[in-house]
Design a protein around this motif. Sequence first.
Motif, PDB file in Angstrom:
ATOM      1  N   GLU A 187      26.432  88.642   4.823  1.00 34.50           N
ATOM      2  CA  GLU A 187      26.022  88.976   6.186  1.00 34.50           C
ATOM      3  C   GLU A 187      27.174  88.687   7.147  1.00 34.50           C
ATOM      4  OE1 GLU A 187      22.261  87.394   7.251  1.00 34.50           O
ATOM      5  OE2 GLU A 187      22.271  88.349   9.233  1.00 34.50           O
ATOM      6  N   ASP A 208      27.924  94.834   6.480  1.00 29.66           N
ATOM      7  CA  ASP A 208      27.648  93.893   5.394  1.00 29.66           C
ATOM      8  C   ASP A 208      28.122  94.498   4.077  1.00 29.66           C
ATOM      9  OD1 ASP A 208      26.548  92.322   7.271  1.00 29.66           O
ATOM     10  OD2 ASP A 208      24.457  92.567   6.644  1.00 29.66           O
ATOM     11  N   LYS A 216      21.311  94.551   6.577  1.00 32.06           N
ATOM     12  CA  LYS A 216      20.992  94.100   7.927  1.00 32.06           C
ATOM     13  C   LYS A 216      21.971  94.684   8.942  1.00 32.06           C
ATOM     14  CE  LYS A 216      18.906  89.676   6.605  1.00 32.06           C
ATOM     15  NZ  LYS A 216      18.982  88.200   6.752  1.00 32.06           N
TER      16      LYS A 216
END
Length: 482
Positions: A145, A180, A176
């Motif tokens: 992330e 990423d 997300k």
Amino acid sequence: MGLKIYNSLTKSKEKFTPVKTDVVRIYNCGPTVYDYFHIGNARNFITAETVRRYLAYKGYKVKFIQNVTDIEDKIINKAKETGVTPSDVAEKFTKAYFEDLEKLGIKPADISPKATEHIEDIIEFVQELIDKGYAYEVDGDVYFEVAKFKEYGKLSGQKIEDTIAGARVEADDRKKHPADFNLWKSSKPGETGWPSPWGMGRPGWHIECSVMSSKYLGETFDIHLGGNDLIFPHHENEIAQSEALTGKPLAKYWMHNGMLQMTGDKMSKSLGNIKNVRDLLEDYEPDVIRFYLLSSHYRGPLELTNDSLDEAKKALQRLWNCSDMTSRLGDSQSQVMEHKLNESEKMLSEEIDKAIDKFEESMDDDFNTSGAVGAIFELVAEANKFAGENPSPSDQGKAVLGKVNKTLNELCQILGINANKESSIAEDDSFVNDLLQLIVNIRQDARKNKNWDTADKIRDGLSELGVKLEDTRDGVVWKIDR
RNA sequence: GGCGGCGUAGCCAAGCGGUAAGGCGGUGGUCUGCAAAACCACUAUUGAUGGGUUCGACUCCCAUCGCCGCCUCCA
């Protein structure tokens, strides 16, 4: 004068001071073994080797790691295309990689770790990132992330927002954030995979370098190398993974070599304008290729053409001629005694020191091999001049010439170049030597009798066979070039 | 659009705030029976362009133009 290195991380030349005092730890991103490596890869390998050799010359203990990526999408694709297993592909081209390195005269790394032999370590690393909240799992895939790592972008200068603006990041709703990236990829049924806490899968591309560098070099090693096309995303991601986990810098200095170009474009497999080292070695000697790659600074672009390679060969020949001459005329056994030197001997002797100084100065300045080569050629010119003026040197003259020869050898060795031409016929092949001596003697007789036709016929004939004769003032010299 | 690099003689290519290493090529010489090798001399008053800073810039700053790389796999 200490060594300075251009650090891509700070975009400036910095004084080099190792993290630990006793050893310099270096990591270079090695090949993905799905094909023979090309001359552009070779430039990177040779840049790394130059760094390694020069540091060793400076008295450092060097530990050098260059990984082998032996599981990756391209390997899998190649396997599908050719109807073999991915490990068949990896095995074949790993073998070829080491063979080609050797043919090129590049020392293999101290350790060449393979991704597939570090799956356990990789899984552990990924799990820790998940535990620390830097990574998340979706349907067997694990992503890093990016938003969680505040310094993301510090190497490439890319901002996460701009990256998305480029809009070339694959859309994937499960992530997300578009930036990423994969730490672990789930494998489809039937595909190569390893068991993991997230199901069968394989490592993402970036993770292996983080895992293997820390395993063999520890946290915060000294120098990380790679092509400048790896800055983003590969190196940026390596930094994110590693530093998120350890909270410490991955590497102190980042060095990136420039791209090799073919007719103006970057040489790359996707453009299809690649030149395999394997093929190139059919036409050019390893020394010529290495010399050509070292004749410009590693950070700039370099255009590959036949002309540039031919030119490198001619330049190298000049060096070889001089090395030949100094070993023939010089005496490297006897000591140079400064107080016994006459004017011209003294000058030559000083030129040796000057050349060494200039060589080191250049190399200290961010591995300026171009300047270093220049220093060598200045010595060559001085030695040639001296030999021209002193066809029969005194004992001290011979000693100085011998020292020139030794110096030439030493300096070239740092660059990984042979100061003496590698002959395809073993030097100690006494049969060949005796045979040649016999032919040369017969030709000398013909020359004494002014039988030029015969003499020239022998010289021309030998030339076609790759044996060059030179009638020098102190006898006939032959050089084998085939 | 964002990030970064480069632009030096016919070609390749460095250093450097005080007027341009080296290599290849070319021209003319020397040496040599002729070659080869080597040596000598010549081969950019000029550093993409236009400004600025400075006593002085190719070298620092700004702008322009051109080329290239990365932003997707890539050394």
